[in-house]
Design an enzyme around this catalytic site. Structure first.
Site, PDB file in Angstrom:
ATOM      1  CG  ASP A  34     -12.646  21.714 -12.616  1.00 33.01           C
ATOM      2  OD1 ASP A  34     -13.814  21.873 -13.011  1.00 33.01           O
ATOM      3  OD2 ASP A  34     -12.303  20.742 -11.887  1.00 33.01           O
ATOM      4  CB  SER A  86     -22.770  18.701  -8.056  1.00 30.80           C
ATOM      5  OG  SER A  86     -22.319  17.559  -8.773  1.00 30.80           O
ATOM      6  CB  THR A 131     -29.221  23.718  -6.475  1.00 33.62           C
ATOM      7  OG1 THR A 131     -30.228  22.710  -6.542  1.00 33.62           O
ATOM      8  CG2 THR A 131     -28.808  23.854  -5.012  1.00 33.62           C
ATOM      9  CG  ASP A 132     -34.457  22.853  -7.808  1.00 35.56           C
ATOM     10  OD1 ASP A 132     -33.489  22.173  -7.390  1.00 35.56           O
ATOM     11  OD2 ASP A 132     -35.321  22.380  -8.578  1.00 35.56           O
ATOM     12  CD  GLU A 133     -31.113  18.943  -4.614  1.00 35.89           C
ATOM     13  OE1 GLU A 133     -30.722  18.601  -3.491  1.00 35.89           O
ATOM     14  OE2 GLU A 133     -30.977  18.244  -5.625  1.00 35.89           O
ATOM     15  CE1 TYR A 156     -25.042  20.376  -4.442  1.00 35.43           C
ATOM     16  CE2 TYR A 156     -27.413  20.010  -4.483  1.00 35.43           C
ATOM     17  CZ  TYR A 156     -26.277  20.566  -5.041  1.00 35.43           C
ATOM     18  OH  TYR A 156     -26.365  21.327  -6.191  1.00 35.43           O
ATOM     19  CB  ALA A 158     -27.336  22.113   4.545  1.00 31.58           C
ATOM     20  CE  LYS A 160     -24.749  25.137  -5.080  1.00 26.58           C
ATOM     21  NZ  LYS A 160     -23.577  25.564  -5.904  1.00 26.58           N
ATOM     22  CG  ASN A 186     -28.938  21.755 -15.451  1.00 27.66           C
ATOM     23  OD1 ASN A 186     -28.182  22.481 -16.054  1.00 27.66           O
ATOM     24  ND2 ASN A 186     -29.847  22.241 -14.618  1.00 27.66           N
ATOM     25  CG  LEU A 196     -32.655   9.072 -12.517  1.00 24.92           C
ATOM     26  CD1 LEU A 196     -32.622   7.738 -11.789  1.00 24.92           C
ATOM     27  CD2 LEU A 196     -34.000   9.770 -12.275  1.00 24.92           C
ATOM     28  CB  VAL A 212     -36.354   3.001  -9.256  1.00 26.88           C
ATOM     29  CG1 VAL A 212     -37.419   4.025  -8.872  1.00 26.88           C
ATOM     30  CG2 VAL A 212     -36.153   2.980 -10.767  1.00 26.88           C
ATOM     31  NE  ARG A 220     -35.059  15.394  -7.168  1.00 23.92           N
ATOM     32  CZ  ARG A 220     -35.729  15.070  -6.056  1.00 23.92           C
ATOM     33  NH1 ARG A 220     -37.040  15.266  -5.975  1.00 23.92           N
ATOM     34  NH2 ARG A 220     -35.093  14.562  -5.019  1.00 23.92           N
TER      35      ARG A 220
END
Ligand code: NAD
Ligand code: DAU
Length: 351
Positions: A34, A86, A131-133, A156, A158, A160, A186, A196, A212, A220
């Site tokens: 890391d 991330s 990721t699902d994004e 982000y 793009a 990934k 997660n 968030l 918000v 999400r």
């Protein structure tokens, strides 16, 4: 016997993954690499840092020579690649940092694994955590499937998506034994309080405004982090080479509803009158290009490998709040930046 390189093991998901592999597989050697960016926190791993099968190495996945030397030293049989920038908001202010780590870093790691394994792929796995994004943004209906066309919309996502494409390219071109999973949002312990849920928990504790974005209508799909790393364990050991698996919680929440639920639970736990924390909600300027809705269909993972989330959201959220209330020192160390000193204390003091 396996020797596994986990990248980004001092981050949120990486630390849960490292803990799971170190404790569940005492015969494996686990090396956590890391760079300790702002998101890397060795306090996340205090409970396992002295385990005999665990080693921490500080280094950067964009440094090819460093990675080549590490592969020679440890002769890795597997890679679990978590390291990344991330946070979507940071990608909007500094997109090139995301290109560097997520695209160049992943491509560098792939190239080094390819060179080190020299076509001998027996019992080797390069597992890329994504990721699902990458699938873009849904309207009110529908789900992301493994064959949904990629449509990333933030720097982000793009970056990934690009890293996923490189991983598949190394599989198709060089037969590198890869696996990919794309997971939804997660939540859980050790989550950095820029995201968030931990940000809101921290602000409720401190009675400060809960920002918000927009009208709070974005949706999400939330999954407890321990269930995510259980899924990674299952796919790493039993998933098919070259395949992609979607991981999700079937647990969609509008942001505003989620914050209201969080306020409700925290008022109870903090002994505050019902409705107190909700008053902290503050609508702020929307995120640029804010994706409306993410929702994962994880049927393939359930049907092929038998994985299901183990926790209902109310319980997972309650556990998470309890963890933050019981670990205020962890939270304070992150907020005031003291966690950064721990590497020097723990590792340089020994050198
Ligand atoms: P995180 O930001 O908490 O942790 C990232 C870790 O990577 C940190 O420890 C950081 O120090 C390290 N790192 C960053 N750049 C590095 C570099 N150049 N070299 C070595 N290490 C470096 O991230 P996270 O939320 O734990 O996410 C982990 C992975 O899971 C990422 O690839 C992310 O895209 C993916 N993911 C996250 C979520 C989520 O909800 N958090 C969901 C799906 C997928
Ligand atoms: O879907 C998986 C992704 O989930 C991961 O790939 C990312 O690494 C992870 O950060 C997360 O991305 P999001 O952008 O969905 O997470 P974040 O916690 O930043 O925001 C969740 C939602 O809440 C999003 O719609 C933006 C909104 N939000 C966020 C913050 C930080 C707010 O309304 N207020 C806030 O202060």
């Amino acid at each position: 016997m396996q020797t596994i390189l986990i990248t980004g093991g001092a981050g949120f998901i990486g630390s849960h993954l490292t803990r799971l592999f170190v404790t569940k597989y005492p015969d494996y050697t686990i090396v956590n690499l890391d760079a300790l960016t702002y998101a890397g926190n060795l306090n996340n791993l205090r409970d396992i840092e002295n385990a005999p099968n665990y080693t921490f190495v500080k280094g950067d996945i964009t440094d090819m020579k460093f990675l080549q030397d590490l592969f020679v030293q440890y002769q890795f049989t597997g890679v679990l690649h978590c390291a990344a920038e991330s946070h979507v908001d940071r990608s909007i202010t500094d997109p090139l940092a995301f290109v560097k780590t997520n695209v160049m870093g992943t491509a560098t790691l792939l190239q080094v694994a390819k060179e080190a394994w020299k076509g001998d792929h027996d019992n080797k796995v390069f597992y890329h955590i994504s990721t699902d994004e990458v699938y873009g943004s849904l309207g009110e209906e529908g789900f992301f499937y493994e064959d949904t066309a990629y449509d990333p919309r933030s720097p982000y996502s793009a970056s990934k998506a690009s890293s996923d494409h490189f991983v598949r390219a190394y599989y198709h071109t060089y037969k590198l034994p890869v696996k990919i999973s794309n997971c939804s949002n997660n939540y859980g312990p050790y989550h950095f309080p820029e995201k968030l849920i931990p940000l809101s928990i921290n602000n409720i504790i401190n009675n400060t405004p809960l920002p918000v974005y927009g009208k709070g209508e974005n949706v999400r799909d939330w999954l407890y982090v321990v269930d995510h790393v259980r899924a990674i364990d299952t796919i790493y050991h039993h998933g098919k080479i070259g395949e992609t698996y979607n991981i999700g919680g079937h647990n969609e929440w509008k942001n505003l509803d989620l914050i209201v639920e969080l306020c409700r639970q925290m008022d109870k736990k903090l002994g505050r009158e019902a409705g107190t924390s909700e008053k902290l909600i503050s609508f702020v300027t929307d995120r640029a290009g804010h994706d409306l809705r993410y929702a994962i269909d994880a049927t393939k993972l359930k049907d092929e490998l038998g994985w299901m989330p183990s926790l209902q959201f109310e319980e997972g959220l309650s556990n998470t709040i309890d963890w933050y209330l019981d670990n205020k020192a962890w939270l304070e160390d992150v907020v005031n930046g003291h966690y950064k000193a721990y590497y020097e204390e723990q590792y340089n003091a020994k050198a």
